[in-house]
Design a protein around this motif. Structure first.
Motif, mmCIF file in Angstrom:
data_model
loop_
_atom_site.group_PDB
_atom_site.id
_atom_site.type_symbol
_atom_site.label_atom_id
_atom_site.label_comp_id
_atom_site.label_asym_id
_atom_site.label_seq_id
_atom_site.Cartn_x
_atom_site.Cartn_y
_atom_site.Cartn_z
ATOM 1 N N GLU A 135 0.819 -1.209 0.000
ATOM 2 C CA GLU A 135 0.000 0.000 0.000
ATOM 3 C C GLU A 135 0.853 1.259 0.000
ATOM 4 O O GLU A 135 1.882 1.333 0.652
ATOM 5 C CB GLU A 135 -0.905 -0.016 1.237
ATOM 6 N N THR A 136 0.401 2.236 -0.787
ATOM 7 C CA THR A 136 0.983 3.579 -0.777
ATOM 8 C C THR A 136 -0.165 4.540 -0.463
ATOM 9 O O THR A 136 -1.280 4.101 -0.185
ATOM 10 C CB THR A 136 1.597 3.948 -2.151
ATOM 11 N N ASP A 137 0.098 5.825 -0.582
ATOM 12 C CA ASP A 137 -0.970 6.806 -0.342
ATOM 13 C C ASP A 137 -2.058 6.724 -1.398
ATOM 14 O O ASP A 137 -3.196 7.107 -1.150
ATOM 15 C CB ASP A 137 -0.391 8.228 -0.340
ATOM 16 N N THR A 138 -1.717 6.226 -2.581
ATOM 17 C CA THR A 138 -2.673 6.261 -3.691
ATOM 18 C C THR A 138 -3.140 4.890 -4.184
ATOM 19 O O THR A 138 -4.042 4.819 -5.018
ATOM 20 C CB THR A 138 -2.065 7.005 -4.898
ATOM 21 N N GLU A 139 -2.538 3.822 -3.720
ATOM 22 C CA GLU A 139 -2.951 2.511 -4.221
ATOM 23 C C GLU A 139 -2.877 1.451 -3.126
ATOM 24 O O GLU A 139 -2.115 1.560 -2.171
ATOM 25 C CB GLU A 139 -2.107 2.084 -5.418
ATOM 26 N N LYS A 140 -3.715 0.431 -3.314
ATOM 27 C CA LYS A 140 -3.725 -0.724 -2.413
ATOM 28 C C LYS A 140 -3.684 -1.953 -3.310
ATOM 29 O O LYS A 140 -4.646 -2.262 -4.006
ATOM 30 C CB LYS A 140 -4.987 -0.716 -1.564
ATOM 31 N N VAL A 141 -2.531 -2.624 -3.324
ATOM 32 C CA VAL A 141 -2.278 -3.726 -4.244
ATOM 33 C C VAL A 141 -2.393 -5.066 -3.527
ATOM 34 O O VAL A 141 -1.784 -5.256 -2.471
ATOM 35 C CB VAL A 141 -0.877 -3.593 -4.884
ATOM 36 N N LEU A 142 -3.167 -5.979 -4.107
ATOM 37 C CA LEU A 142 -3.218 -7.343 -3.603
ATOM 38 C C LEU A 142 -1.970 -8.029 -4.157
ATOM 39 O O LEU A 142 -1.911 -8.381 -5.324
ATOM 40 C CB LEU A 142 -4.495 -8.046 -4.079
ATOM 41 N N PRO B 167 -11.911 -7.927 -0.834
ATOM 42 C CA PRO B 167 -12.624 -6.786 -0.248
ATOM 43 C C PRO B 167 -12.500 -5.528 -1.116
ATOM 44 O O PRO B 167 -11.495 -5.333 -1.806
ATOM 45 C CB PRO B 167 -11.929 -6.571 1.097
ATOM 46 N N ASP B 168 -13.536 -4.701 -1.047
ATOM 47 C CA ASP B 168 -13.515 -3.426 -1.752
ATOM 48 C C ASP B 168 -12.342 -2.593 -1.240
ATOM 49 O O ASP B 168 -11.958 -2.713 -0.072
ATOM 50 C CB ASP B 168 -14.841 -2.692 -1.528
ATOM 51 N N GLY B 169 -11.777 -1.777 -2.090
ATOM 52 C CA GLY B 169 -10.679 -0.908 -1.700
ATOM 53 C C GLY B 169 -9.361 -1.257 -2.374
ATOM 54 O O GLY B 169 -8.503 -0.395 -2.526
ATOM 55 N N PHE B 170 -9.215 -2.513 -2.796
ATOM 56 C CA PHE B 170 -8.007 -2.873 -3.538
ATOM 57 C C PHE B 170 -8.056 -2.191 -4.904
ATOM 58 O O PHE B 170 -9.110 -2.129 -5.531
ATOM 59 C CB PHE B 170 -7.900 -4.390 -3.728
ATOM 60 N N THR B 171 -6.909 -1.675 -5.369
ATOM 61 C CA THR B 171 -6.873 -0.998 -6.659
ATOM 62 C C THR B 171 -6.302 -1.883 -7.764
ATOM 63 O O THR B 171 -6.553 -1.637 -8.932
ATOM 64 C CB THR B 171 -6.049 0.300 -6.585
ATOM 65 N N SER B 172 -5.535 -2.909 -7.395
ATOM 66 C CA SER B 172 -4.998 -3.802 -8.426
ATOM 67 C C SER B 172 -4.642 -5.158 -7.838
ATOM 68 O O SER B 172 -4.481 -5.311 -6.625
ATOM 69 C CB SER B 172 -3.773 -3.181 -9.110
ATOM 70 N N ILE B 173 -4.507 -6.125 -8.754
ATOM 71 C CA ILE B 173 -4.063 -7.468 -8.413
ATOM 72 C C ILE B 173 -2.689 -7.629 -9.052
ATOM 73 O O ILE B 173 -2.549 -7.514 -10.267
ATOM 74 C CB ILE B 173 -5.050 -8.537 -8.918
#
Length: 170
Positions: A16-23, A36-42
């Motif tokens: 995670e960074t300030d702008t993205e949440k990566v699985l 879960p909702d909130g992830f921005t990419s796989i």
């Protein structure tokens, strides 16, 4: 490039960074997975070689990385909603899976040239303005099978590809 903090969240390794949440990686053993909702990419290879059978992807995910589901031999369902924010799919994303259909939501814009290589995807439901085009060898994104594309306007097959030949339904 922003520093990425890594942590475990349930059955997922998260970057995670300030702008993205990566699985980054699926570390669970469940066969039915709801991201879960909130992830921005796989991330690339995030689910590779796992025993997942069904994965639900939230609308917040905008990209599926290279080989994200590579060799998930039991994966038959990838659930995306009609309001999916998915914009891109990487190379070999579904190689070795049993997924037969794929839904592209309204924001979809990029599919890697070999995204469907060695996959069983035969139907794509395209709700976006993205135009599916064959690559230089006449195949769609590396697909080795007939690929039918359905659009929301007619619900009919508008393109099928069989042995490299493109057929348009009028």
């Amino acid at each position: 490039e922003e520093d990425r903090a890594y942590r475990e969240e349930g059955n997922f390794l998260v970057g995670e960074t300030d702008t993205e949440k990566v699985l980054m990686s699926y570390i669970g053993s469940d066969e039915y997975v709801v991201i879960p909702d909130g992830f921005t990419s796989i991330a690339p290879s995030a689910f590779a070689f796992t025993n997942v059978r069904r994965v639900e992807i939230p609308d917040s995910v905008t990209s599926i990385g290279d080989e994200a589901f590579h060799s998930c031999a039991y994966l038959t369902e990838l659930v995306l909603s009609e309001t999916s924010g998915l914009r891109s799919i990487g190379n070999h994303a579904f190689e070795g899976t049993q997924i037969s259909s794929l839904l592209l939501g309204p924001d979809f814009e990029e599919m890697a040239s070999s995204a469907l290589r060695y996959s069983r995807v035969v139907e794509i439901y395209n709700l976006s303005s993205f135009v599916l085009t064959p690559n230089s060898n006449g195949k769609y994104y590396g697909a080795d099978t007939v690929l039918n594309v359905y659009t929301p306007n007619d619900g009919e097959s508008i393109i099928s590809v069989e042995e490299g030949a493109v057929v348009y339904a009028y």
